[in-house]
Design a protein around this motif. Structure first.
Motif, mmCIF file in Angstrom:
data_model
loop_
_atom_site.group_PDB
_atom_site.id
_atom_site.type_symbol
_atom_site.label_atom_id
_atom_site.label_comp_id
_atom_site.label_asym_id
_atom_site.label_seq_id
_atom_site.Cartn_x
_atom_site.Cartn_y
_atom_site.Cartn_z
ATOM 1 N N CYS A 1 0.847 -1.201 0.000
ATOM 2 C CA CYS A 1 0.000 0.000 0.000
ATOM 3 C C CYS A 1 0.879 1.245 0.000
ATOM 4 C CB CYS A 1 -0.919 0.005 1.213
ATOM 5 S SG CYS A 1 -1.868 -1.509 1.481
ATOM 6 N N THR A 2 1.794 1.325 -0.933
ATOM 7 C CA THR A 2 2.793 2.380 -0.992
ATOM 8 C C THR A 2 2.626 3.184 -2.269
ATOM 9 O OG1 THR A 2 4.288 0.760 -1.991
ATOM 10 C CG2 THR A 2 4.462 1.093 0.392
ATOM 11 N N PRO A 3 3.380 4.283 -2.477
ATOM 12 C CA PRO A 3 3.298 5.026 -3.735
ATOM 13 C C PRO A 3 3.541 4.141 -4.959
ATOM 14 C CG PRO A 3 4.405 6.349 -2.105
ATOM 15 C CD PRO A 3 4.196 4.997 -1.476
ATOM 16 N N ASN A 4 2.896 4.503 -6.051
ATOM 17 C CA ASN A 4 2.800 3.653 -7.239
ATOM 18 C C ASN A 4 4.128 3.130 -7.758
ATOM 19 O OD1 ASN A 4 0.147 4.404 -6.995
ATOM 20 N ND2 ASN A 4 0.097 5.678 -8.833
ATOM 21 N N VAL A 5 5.144 3.998 -7.819
ATOM 22 C CA VAL A 5 6.396 3.593 -8.460
ATOM 23 C C VAL A 5 7.127 2.514 -7.670
ATOM 24 C CG1 VAL A 5 6.684 5.806 -9.645
ATOM 25 C CG2 VAL A 5 7.745 5.455 -7.397
ATOM 26 N N THR A 6 6.760 2.304 -6.420
ATOM 27 C CA THR A 6 7.413 1.281 -5.599
ATOM 28 C C THR A 6 6.732 -0.081 -5.704
ATOM 29 O OG1 THR A 6 6.083 1.735 -3.620
ATOM 30 C CG2 THR A 6 8.069 3.071 -3.941
ATOM 31 N N HIS A 7 5.545 -0.149 -6.293
ATOM 32 C CA HIS A 7 4.761 -1.382 -6.258
ATOM 33 C C HIS A 7 5.496 -2.562 -6.870
ATOM 34 C CE1 HIS A 7 0.616 0.850 -5.923
ATOM 35 N NE2 HIS A 7 1.389 1.014 -4.868
ATOM 36 N N ALA A 8 6.020 -2.390 -8.085
ATOM 37 C CA ALA A 8 6.633 -3.513 -8.793
ATOM 38 C C ALA A 8 7.827 -4.062 -8.019
ATOM 39 C CB ALA A 8 7.043 -3.093 -10.199
ATOM 40 N N GLY A 9 8.676 -3.179 -7.514
ATOM 41 C CA GLY A 9 9.856 -3.628 -6.779
ATOM 42 C C GLY A 9 9.500 -4.358 -5.511
ATOM 43 N N TYR A 10 8.530 -3.841 -4.755
ATOM 44 C CA TYR A 10 8.131 -4.503 -3.516
ATOM 45 C C TYR A 10 7.428 -5.830 -3.813
ATOM 46 C CZ TYR A 10 9.188 -0.288 -0.779
ATOM 47 O OH TYR A 10 9.829 0.766 -0.161
ATOM 48 N N ALA A 11 6.610 -5.870 -4.847
ATOM 49 C CA ALA A 11 5.930 -7.118 -5.204
ATOM 50 C C ALA A 11 6.942 -8.185 -5.616
ATOM 51 C CB ALA A 11 4.926 -6.875 -6.323
ATOM 52 N N GLN A 12 7.926 -7.785 -6.401
ATOM 53 C CA GLN A 12 8.971 -8.723 -6.803
ATOM 54 C C GLN A 12 9.713 -9.257 -5.576
ATOM 55 O OE1 GLN A 12 11.997 -7.034 -9.320
ATOM 56 N NE2 GLN A 12 13.069 -8.976 -9.569
ATOM 57 N N ALA A 13 10.077 -8.363 -4.668
ATOM 58 C CA ALA A 13 10.800 -8.780 -3.468
ATOM 59 C C ALA A 13 9.959 -9.712 -2.602
ATOM 60 C CB ALA A 13 11.233 -7.551 -2.672
ATOM 61 N N ALA A 14 8.661 -9.423 -2.489
ATOM 62 C CA ALA A 14 7.784 -10.267 -1.677
ATOM 63 C C ALA A 14 7.652 -11.662 -2.287
ATOM 64 C CB ALA A 14 6.416 -9.617 -1.531
ATOM 65 N N LEU A 15 7.516 -11.728 -3.607
ATOM 66 C CA LEU A 15 7.458 -13.034 -4.268
ATOM 67 C C LEU A 15 8.773 -13.777 -4.117
ATOM 68 C CD1 LEU A 15 5.509 -12.015 -7.487
ATOM 69 C CD2 LEU A 15 4.665 -13.528 -5.680
ATOM 70 N N ASP A 16 9.886 -13.061 -4.245
ATOM 71 C CA ASP A 16 11.207 -13.682 -4.046
ATOM 72 C C ASP A 16 11.324 -14.276 -2.640
ATOM 73 O OD1 ASP A 16 12.182 -13.175 -6.571
ATOM 74 O OD2 ASP A 16 13.197 -11.308 -6.003
ATOM 75 N N ALA A 17 10.664 -13.641 -1.680
ATOM 76 C CA ALA A 17 10.710 -14.118 -0.290
ATOM 77 C C ALA A 17 9.700 -15.226 -0.019
ATOM 78 C CB ALA A 17 10.471 -12.946 0.658
ATOM 79 N N GLY A 18 8.965 -15.641 -1.043
ATOM 80 C CA GLY A 18 8.013 -16.735 -0.894
ATOM 81 C C GLY A 18 6.663 -16.336 -0.350
ATOM 82 N N LYS A 19 6.354 -15.032 -0.353
ATOM 83 C CA LYS A 19 5.087 -14.556 0.200
ATOM 84 C C LYS A 19 4.007 -14.518 -0.883
ATOM 85 C CE LYS A 19 7.642 -13.487 3.818
ATOM 86 N NZ LYS A 19 7.785 -14.452 4.935
ATOM 87 N N HIS A 20 2.774 -14.687 -0.477
ATOM 88 C CA HIS A 20 1.646 -14.302 -1.309
ATOM 89 C C HIS A 20 1.566 -12.776 -1.281
ATOM 90 C CE1 HIS A 20 0.269 -18.482 -1.439
ATOM 91 N NE2 HIS A 20 0.494 -18.530 -0.134
#
Length: 374
Positions: free
Chosen positions: A77-96
């Motif tokens: 739930c962060t500013p738009n330009v950060t979404h892709a990077g955080y989503a990638q990192a979360a998936l890399d960490a094995g999170k839904h």
């Protein structure tokens, strides 16, 4: 009723501490889950969010949060330009992942995330929550079973006024935080998703113009659009228009869609979500939300009896409940995934390209991940 998701001890965390974090936290609790942690722009910001919203442990960074083995799903739930990077990192960490829209501010990043989520075998959802109003599902069911006849036209608008004044501003106005599109990426994406979801069709091509009410806001030059008007054609042949504005005086969250068929028109207004207007040559009527008379998917989302109004937070709650059910192995109808986030990025890019170059822009019409990434 919505799908029961109470069987597994799912543990959630939130990245971000603003308005949308509060909305997500209420939906998590409505699904009878606990927010166990939060990260924000700094530890201090995370601590404030944790205290004000009861979000569990405040982490000093997103990386620290993602290292926690007791976190199963991350809400971004962060500013738009950060979404892709955080989503990638979360998936890399094995999170839904549940990532606020836009999933990414460019198509290439959205495509990459679709592939990554599929490869990781994780549920990855984007909250196009207006799909979760029961009467949107009712409209979709009526159209799918042919009650409207052959689809002829679609009219849609999404109007707000919170950026009407020259001194009204927000981080979304800044392309370095909000991305190259503001009004369309922010609210027009919801409208475009609703058009395609309710009609079960795809936008084949569009032609758009954009407008700016102010050259500057609070002393800063404005580089993103305040309003968008576009014409479009669906794959099935219906034609339509959309008007999107964040400078429409008096309009707070006026999302409206009207789908016209050869036998019936269907109109849904988000600010009046308990009735569906059915237009006929003779005998037009208002159809109230009533689970006893509704289509199965509409009735499933009607968690209160007829006459007890449901609203935006209820729709958001239903979205999170369905996302959590999917994590548990269910396949809830109409859950918006990263494929739908990619679709929004494609439509947004087409809008900006049409406005920049003039003329019509074609769109891909794939529906599944396999078709999208082929």
């Amino acid at each position: 009723m919505t799908t029961d998701v109470t069987a597994s001890p799912l543990r959630a965390a939130i990245v971000g501490g603003g308005f949308m974090a509060a909305v997500h936290s209420r939906a998590i609790r409505a699904a009878r889950r606990t927010v166990v942690g939060v990260a924000s722009s700094s530890r201090e910001s995370a601590e404030r969010a944790a205290a004000s919203l009861d979000l569990g442990t405040a982490y000093g960074s997103v990386a620290e949060l993602l290292e926690q083995p007791d976190i199963d799903v991350v809400h971004i739930c962060t500013p738009n330009v950060t979404h892709a990077g955080y989503a990638q990192a979360a998936l890399d960490a094995g999170k839904h992942v549940i990532c606020e829209k836009p999933l990414a501010v460019d198509v290439a990043d959205a495509e990459s995330l679709v592939d990554q989520a599929a490869a990781a075998g994780r549920v990855a959802a984007v909250p196009f929550v207006y799909r979760f109003h029961p009467l949107v599902r009712e409209a979709r069911a009526r159209i799918a079973r042919g009650d409207a006849g052959r689809l002829l036209s679609v009219q849609g608008s999404y109007l707000q006024d919170w950026l009407l004044g020259v001194d009204d501003t927000d981080w979304r106005v800044d392309p370095s935080l909000g991305g190259p599109s503001r009004a369309f990426a922010d609210i027009g994406s919801h409208l475009a998703d609703l058009v395609e979801f309710a009609t079960s069709d795809r936008i084949a091509r569009l032609c758009a113009v954009v407008g700016r009410a102010h050259a500057t806001r609070a002393g800063a030059v404005v580089a993103t659009e305040d309003a968008v008007a576009l014409a479009f054609e669906l794959v099935g042949g219906a034609i339509g228009t959309m008007l999107v504005s964040q400078v429409a005086a008096g309009r707070k969250n006026a999302l409206v869609i009207e789908i016209g068929g050869s036998d019936e028109s269907v109109r849904f207004e988000q600010e009046n979500p308990e009735t569906l207007w059915l237009g006929r040559r003779t005998g037009s009527m208002l159809l109230p939300r009533d689970p006893a008379q509704a289509s199965p998917d509409s009735a499933r989302l009607s968690v209160l009896p007829a006459g007890h109004p449901l609203g935006y937070q209820d729709a958001f709650n239903a979205f999170v409940a369905d996302a959590y059910a999917a994590i548990g192995g269910a396949q809830p109808e109409g859950l918006p995934t990263f494929v739908d986030g990619l679709r929004a990025a494609q439509v947004t890019e087409a809008v900006l390209r049409s406005a920049r170059d003039g003329g019509w822009v074609g769109l891909p019409t794939a529906r599944t991940r396999e078709e999208v990434t082929a």
